[in-house]
Write an enzyme that holds these catalytic residues in place. Structure first.
Site, short mmCIF file in Angstrom:
data_model
loop_
_atom_site.label_atom_id
_atom_site.label_comp_id
_atom_site.label_asym_id
_atom_site.label_seq_id
_atom_site.Cartn_x
_atom_site.Cartn_y
_atom_site.Cartn_z
N ARG A 223 0.07 -14.93 -15.88
CA ARG A 223 -0.77 -15.97 -16.49
C ARG A 223 0.06 -17.03 -17.21
O ARG A 223 -0.48 -18.03 -17.68
CB ARG A 223 -1.74 -15.33 -17.50
CG ARG A 223 -2.69 -14.34 -16.85
CD ARG A 223 -3.34 -13.47 -17.90
NE ARG A 223 -2.36 -12.66 -18.62
CZ ARG A 223 -2.66 -11.87 -19.65
NH1 ARG A 223 -3.90 -11.80 -20.08
NH2 ARG A 223 -1.71 -11.16 -20.24
N HIS B 47 4.09 -14.87 -25.45
CA HIS B 47 2.70 -15.29 -25.24
C HIS B 47 1.70 -14.34 -25.87
O HIS B 47 1.95 -13.14 -26.00
CB HIS B 47 2.42 -15.45 -23.75
CG HIS B 47 2.44 -14.17 -22.97
ND1 HIS B 47 1.30 -13.49 -22.66
CD2 HIS B 47 3.46 -13.44 -22.49
CE1 HIS B 47 1.62 -12.39 -21.99
NE2 HIS B 47 2.93 -12.32 -21.88
N CYS C 232 0.59 -10.24 -25.01
CA CYS C 232 1.63 -9.78 -24.07
C CYS C 232 1.49 -8.27 -23.81
O CYS C 232 1.56 -7.46 -24.73
CB CYS C 232 3.01 -10.10 -24.63
SG CYS C 232 4.36 -9.60 -23.53
ZN LIG Z 1 4.13 -10.70 -21.57
#
Ligand SMILES: [Zn+2]
Length: 212
Positions: A46, A98, A101
């Site tokens: 993503r 991110h 995660c």
């Molecule tokens: Zn990650």
């Protein structure tokens, strides 16, 4: 096989579109690349660095692994880093974690024995180093996201202490290390911190919380 065919068809459509926009699109960097950025990010599907920064081919030199970890005993990463700094002469290195995660989540929960657990030992170290702060937060999202942030900080410090970065700093080269997080919820990259040749590494504070 349908998904694979779709992927290849999409590739043809993309190439045609790029050529229609600019007939020189593919010719301009056939022989060499001159990216300004090395991007170190998570393998998570993503988090697509080129798309979310609208970088064109030739814009980002990229290394990805689970949980965007930086360790000097990782030969893959060290080869990428050496090449990026000494041959491509990038002037910025980004480490981007991110929101949500899975690698960080697994480091918190404990992954089953195997290659992933072995790899995530590096992330477990981050948890050990910041345990009181992380464990004081409510279980779940809040813990994962704070650990994502402190992980970016700790990996940025590991990066700053590697041979190629130290040599570039000592030579007075223009090189800045950036710690960022990407928020899947709004698509925004949120900058956390920066390290340059002037930064005193032993005094780098923990970043503000941005993933609320
Ligand atoms: Zn990650």
């Amino acid at each position: 096989m349908k998904e694979v065919d779709q992927l290849l068809l999409s590739n043809r459509a993309w190439a045609a579109e790029m050529l229609a926009e600019n007939p020189e699109f593919f010719n301009r960097n056939i022989n060499w690349q001159r990216p300004v950025f090395l991007w170190i990010g998570c393998s998570d599907s993503r988090v697509a660095p080129d798309q979310m920064t609208q970088a064109v081919p030739g814009g980002l030199f990229v290394h990805r692994n689970i949980a965007n970890l930086v360790y000097p005993d990782d030969r893959n990463l060290m080869a990428v880093l050496h090449y990026a700094i000494n041959v491509l002469e990038v002037s910025h290195v980004v480490i981007c974690g991110h929101y949500g995660c899975g690698g960080i989540q697994a480091a918190l929960d404990g992954a089953p024995d195997g290659p992933i657990a072995h790899w995530l030992e590096h992330a477990r170290q981050v948890l050990d180093d910041h345990r009181p702060e992380i464990m004081a937060l409510p279980e779940g999202e809040a813990r994962v996201n704070r650990m994502v942030e402190v992980n970016v900080r700790d990996q940025l410090l590991h990066l700053a202490r590697t041979g190629p970065v130290q040599a570039a700093f000592a030579a007075g080269r223009e090189l800045t290390l950036h710690g960022w997080v990407y928020d899947l919820r709004d698509g925004h990259i949120k900058p956390l911190m920066r390290i340059t040749g002037e930064t005193v590494l032993d005094e780098v504070p923990k970043p503000e919380r941005v993933l609320l």
